[in-house]
Design an enzyme around this catalytic site. Sequence first.
Site, short mmCIF file in Angstrom:
data_model
loop_
_atom_site.label_atom_id
_atom_site.label_comp_id
_atom_site.label_asym_id
_atom_site.label_seq_id
_atom_site.Cartn_x
_atom_site.Cartn_y
_atom_site.Cartn_z
N SER A 70 -100.35 -47.11 17.35
CA SER A 70 -99.90 -45.74 17.59
C SER A 70 -100.73 -44.84 16.70
O SER A 70 -101.30 -45.31 15.70
CB SER A 70 -98.42 -45.61 17.20
N TYR A 81 -91.07 -47.74 11.84
CA TYR A 81 -92.08 -47.65 12.91
C TYR A 81 -93.47 -47.48 12.31
O TYR A 81 -94.42 -48.18 12.67
CB TYR A 81 -91.72 -46.47 13.83
#
Length: 253
Positions: free
Chosen positions: A135, A148
């Site tokens: 990401s 995350y």
Amino acid sequence: MDERRTAIVTGALGGIGRAVAEALTAANYVVVLVDINTEEGTTLAARLNGHFVAADLAQRRDCRRVVDETIDRFGRVDVLVNNAGFQHISPIESFPEDKWDLMLAVMLTAPFLLTKYVWPHLQAQHWGRVINIASIHGQVASPYKAAYISAKHGLIGLTRTTALEGGNHGITVNAICPAYVRTPLVESQIAAQAESRHISADTVIEDVMLAPAAIKRLIEPAEVAALVTYLCSDAASAITGAALNIDLGWTAR
Ligand SMILES: NC(=O)c1ccc[n+]([C@@H]2O[C@H](COP(=O)([O-])OP(=O)(O)OC[C@H]3O[C@@H](n4cnc5c(N)ncnc54)[C@H](O)[C@@H]3O)[C@@H](O)[C@H]2O)c1
């Protein structure tokens, strides 16, 4: 036995995973779709002439079974796309500890285990591709996403390490780092922010989520899948250890 290359795609029922499974099928791979929802998985796998493995990637034995089933059924594995993941937003002082464990298990430990288990097969055939869907939050941080962002930063570390180990064996390992992609994961974040801030979904996208981006639009899952397919091609055999951003210019400043 099918002579086509075989690709394992985790999180294959989600927005990006489904697009990757479709793109690799179109590129003549046999795709092993891995996810937790059995009925939908079986239907999608049948449509793609692939194979569905229902697995909870937070469980080590399920990670093992994914690779074992692939080898038992197809006799080979050529590509691993570590894509399964999910988001949890919470300030650090109240971040649920069990959620931290689960997120690290699915988004960092499972990619480690699956890479470890496919590795001997890739080495033996002197060709392999591991593609980790990280990401933009593997490169930069935002508040309230501790697990995350930690998992995705770790995944880029795993990518770089294994790229170095694969270099002499015809194995490339790369990470893809998208900004916001139009998937169920992001659609639900947009809806939640629109409600809590009392603003429209378009305003959330343009003024809140994409404030740092040069191009103010969501990325389509097919755009991520196209990069996965390119990285799997022989034309991309010199690209390894890279963390490739698809980020609308997010990190350009
Ligand atoms: N959507 C985005 O904007 C975006 C941006 C950057 C990175 N990513 C990353 O891309 C990947 C895919 O995201 P998406 O947007 O398609 O999400 P999604 O929610 O649409 O799909 C994720 C899939 O992972 C599966 N999954 C979750 N936990 C699992 C487990 N324990 N075992 C097996 N499968 C499990 C889910 O069932 C789901 O089908 C994730 O790793 C995410 O972090 C997404």
